[in-house]
Motif scaffolding. Sequence first.
Motif, mmCIF file in Angstrom:
data_model
loop_
_atom_site.group_PDB
_atom_site.id
_atom_site.type_symbol
_atom_site.label_atom_id
_atom_site.label_comp_id
_atom_site.label_asym_id
_atom_site.label_seq_id
_atom_site.Cartn_x
_atom_site.Cartn_y
_atom_site.Cartn_z
ATOM 1 N N LEU A 179 -6.807 57.577 23.188
ATOM 2 C CA LEU A 179 -7.209 57.443 21.756
ATOM 3 C C LEU A 179 -6.046 57.284 20.787
ATOM 4 O O LEU A 179 -6.002 56.352 19.809
ATOM 5 N N ALA A 180 -4.961 57.993 21.086
ATOM 6 C CA ALA A 180 -3.807 57.921 20.061
ATOM 7 C C ALA A 180 -3.250 56.530 20.217
ATOM 8 O O ALA A 180 -2.279 56.252 19.309
ATOM 9 N N ASP A 181 -3.550 55.544 21.117
ATOM 10 C CA ASP A 181 -3.035 54.249 21.149
ATOM 11 C C ASP A 181 -3.505 53.411 20.156
ATOM 12 O O ASP A 181 -3.340 52.311 19.950
ATOM 13 N N PHE A 182 -4.932 53.943 19.284
ATOM 14 C CA PHE A 182 -5.458 53.090 18.786
ATOM 15 C C PHE A 182 -5.567 53.813 17.039
ATOM 16 O O PHE A 182 -5.858 52.838 16.101
ATOM 17 N N SER A 183 -5.131 54.718 17.015
ATOM 18 C CA SER A 183 -5.135 55.433 15.667
ATOM 19 C C SER A 183 -4.145 56.630 15.887
ATOM 20 O O SER A 183 -3.826 57.476 16.672
ATOM 21 N N ASP A 184 -3.507 57.144 14.752
ATOM 22 C CA ASP A 184 -2.712 58.260 14.373
ATOM 23 C C ASP A 184 -3.432 59.178 13.348
ATOM 24 O O ASP A 184 -2.763 60.186 12.859
ATOM 25 N N GLY A 185 -4.766 58.977 13.356
ATOM 26 C CA GLY A 185 -5.505 59.598 12.145
ATOM 27 C C GLY A 185 -5.986 61.119 12.634
ATOM 28 O O GLY A 185 -6.838 61.516 11.988
ATOM 29 N N PHE A 186 -5.840 61.389 13.864
ATOM 30 C CA PHE A 186 -6.423 62.708 14.516
ATOM 31 C C PHE A 186 -5.423 63.879 14.376
ATOM 32 O O PHE A 186 -4.255 63.567 14.525
ATOM 33 N N GLY A 187 -6.146 64.785 14.682
ATOM 34 C CA GLY A 187 -5.218 65.999 15.386
ATOM 35 C C GLY A 187 -5.567 66.367 16.592
ATOM 36 O O GLY A 187 -6.585 66.106 17.033
ATOM 37 N N TYR A 188 -4.669 67.072 17.071
ATOM 38 C CA TYR A 188 -4.846 67.491 18.483
ATOM 39 C C TYR A 188 -4.241 68.822 18.925
ATOM 40 O O TYR A 188 -3.048 69.357 18.227
ATOM 41 N N GLU A 189 -4.970 69.672 19.449
ATOM 42 C CA GLU A 189 -4.553 70.962 20.133
ATOM 43 C C GLU A 189 -5.405 70.941 21.586
ATOM 44 O O GLU A 189 -6.220 71.548 21.592
ATOM 45 N N LEU A 190 -5.130 70.143 22.573
ATOM 46 C CA LEU A 190 -5.732 70.139 23.740
ATOM 47 C C LEU A 190 -5.386 71.373 24.878
ATOM 48 O O LEU A 190 -4.287 71.435 25.259
ATOM 49 N N ARG A 191 -6.415 72.085 24.663
ATOM 50 C CA ARG A 191 -6.210 73.417 25.028
ATOM 51 C C ARG A 191 -6.001 73.671 26.726
ATOM 52 O O ARG A 191 -5.275 74.461 26.852
ATOM 53 N N VAL A 216 -14.349 53.482 25.942
ATOM 54 C CA VAL A 216 -14.069 52.659 24.669
ATOM 55 C C VAL A 216 -15.429 52.958 23.598
ATOM 56 O O VAL A 216 -14.895 52.991 22.257
ATOM 57 N N LYS A 217 -16.676 52.894 24.081
ATOM 58 C CA LYS A 217 -17.483 53.112 23.200
ATOM 59 C C LYS A 217 -17.457 54.396 22.378
ATOM 60 O O LYS A 217 -17.774 54.431 21.173
ATOM 61 N N THR A 218 -17.117 55.409 23.009
ATOM 62 C CA THR A 218 -16.917 56.901 22.481
ATOM 63 C C THR A 218 -15.600 56.613 21.349
ATOM 64 O O THR A 218 -15.956 57.257 20.301
ATOM 65 N N ALA A 219 -14.605 56.064 21.878
ATOM 66 C CA ALA A 219 -13.467 55.799 20.846
ATOM 67 C C ALA A 219 -13.971 55.434 19.598
ATOM 68 O O ALA A 219 -13.344 55.443 18.457
ATOM 69 N N LYS A 220 -14.637 54.238 19.714
ATOM 70 C CA LYS A 220 -14.979 53.405 18.516
ATOM 71 C C LYS A 220 -15.904 54.275 17.726
ATOM 72 O O LYS A 220 -15.500 54.241 16.428
ATOM 73 N N ILE A 227 -10.884 64.888 12.323
ATOM 74 C CA ILE A 227 -11.228 65.606 13.416
ATOM 75 C C ILE A 227 -10.030 65.911 14.386
ATOM 76 O O ILE A 227 -8.777 65.235 14.405
ATOM 77 N N LYS A 228 -10.149 67.085 14.898
ATOM 78 C CA LYS A 228 -8.959 67.673 15.594
ATOM 79 C C LYS A 228 -9.817 67.995 17.034
ATOM 80 O O LYS A 228 -10.562 68.743 17.118
ATOM 81 N N PHE A 229 -9.034 67.805 18.044
ATOM 82 C CA PHE A 229 -9.346 67.694 19.370
ATOM 83 C C PHE A 229 -8.806 68.833 20.082
ATOM 84 O O PHE A 229 -7.758 69.073 20.246
ATOM 85 N N PHE A 230 -9.901 69.255 20.945
ATOM 86 C CA PHE A 230 -9.644 70.468 21.958
ATOM 87 C C PHE A 230 -9.608 69.858 23.283
ATOM 88 O O PHE A 230 -8.812 70.184 24.077
ATOM 89 N N ASP A 231 -10.608 69.047 23.646
ATOM 90 C CA ASP A 231 -10.954 68.263 24.895
ATOM 91 C C ASP A 231 -11.534 67.089 24.486
ATOM 92 O O ASP A 231 -12.327 66.849 23.651
ATOM 93 N N CYS A 232 -11.156 66.057 25.488
ATOM 94 C CA CYS A 232 -11.840 64.986 25.548
ATOM 95 C C CYS A 232 -12.326 64.680 26.965
ATOM 96 O O CYS A 232 -13.157 65.383 27.377
ATOM 97 N N TYR A 233 -11.993 63.575 27.339
ATOM 98 C CA TYR A 233 -12.275 63.140 28.849
ATOM 99 C C TYR A 233 -11.625 64.455 29.893
ATOM 100 O O TYR A 233 -10.570 64.569 29.584
ATOM 101 N N ARG A 234 -12.488 64.710 30.778
ATOM 102 C CA ARG A 234 -11.808 65.974 31.691
ATOM 103 C C ARG A 234 -12.375 65.247 33.231
ATOM 104 O O ARG A 234 -13.532 64.970 33.534
ATOM 105 N N PRO A 235 -11.286 65.615 34.021
ATOM 106 C CA PRO A 235 -11.555 65.170 35.433
ATOM 107 C C PRO A 235 -12.366 65.935 36.011
ATOM 108 O O PRO A 235 -12.544 67.162 35.766
ATOM 109 N N CYS A 251 -5.821 62.603 25.215
ATOM 110 C CA CYS A 251 -6.868 62.408 24.867
ATOM 111 C C CYS A 251 -7.470 61.116 25.298
ATOM 112 O O CYS A 251 -7.234 60.008 24.723
ATOM 113 N N TYR A 252 -8.261 61.015 26.343
ATOM 114 C CA TYR A 252 -8.822 59.777 26.786
ATOM 115 C C TYR A 252 -10.548 59.922 26.668
ATOM 116 O O TYR A 252 -11.214 60.863 26.664
ATOM 117 N N THR A 253 -10.897 58.551 26.253
ATOM 118 C CA THR A 253 -12.394 58.634 26.100
ATOM 119 C C THR A 253 -12.963 57.193 26.811
ATOM 120 O O THR A 253 -12.082 56.563 26.987
#
Length: 239
Positions: free
Chosen positions: A65-77, A99-103, A119-127, A95-97
Amino acid sequence: MRNFYSAIVLLVFFISCGESPKNKKDLEQKKEVVVQQVDTVVNEKRPKKIFRTFDKLTDTTFVRLADFSDGFGYELRYATKNNFLKEKVYECAECYTRVKTAKALLKVNEEFKKSGVRIKFFDCYRPNSVQYKMWKIVPNPQYVANPKKGSIHNKGGAVDITLESLDGEELDMGTDFDFFGKRAYHDNFDLPKEILANRKLLKETMEKYGFWSTRTEWWHYNLDGAHRYPIANFKWNCN
């Protein structure tokens, strides 16, 4: 870096002028003016970050997601020990998602910014391998998805989020992320008005852009239709 420029500029300034400031206040005023001018020049010369576009990417492609915008906050726990697992399970914070989710996230974030938050992220895609670790600790489908069926996090269609001001101050949502208890429920209205208003803003705006929530977690949102994606277990590179 700012102090470095300040020292150099002031030295040149006073040598060229052949005089010293009358008092400390005069010095500080002159310093601030000159430093602001230097900062302006430096910022003008600094190249602007170029973000990726979604051209030629399918909706199911995983993206950072950070490759497409710098407008988010992150604290990936889960890249820290500050989570209910009490251990670091991601090698690095990303933070990966899909493409449809990222849009959808980019659109909803623009809506939030109109209210002075983001938005501030705690978690996104999870293996999926991480899902197994979580299930081992908390084998309760009310809080953790069974890894055999897979979480929508494992499919790149879910995010755990909160809201923060554009200056990075979190809004009060009543509990911390991953709080397992009734206070975190969406249908718990026995809370202060400020908290209920913050949760309402988060929920109604996310739903407007195709996300839906789960009853027991104010922070968790799934993109509509993302349950159809296959479970994934890739791990991103840490450079």
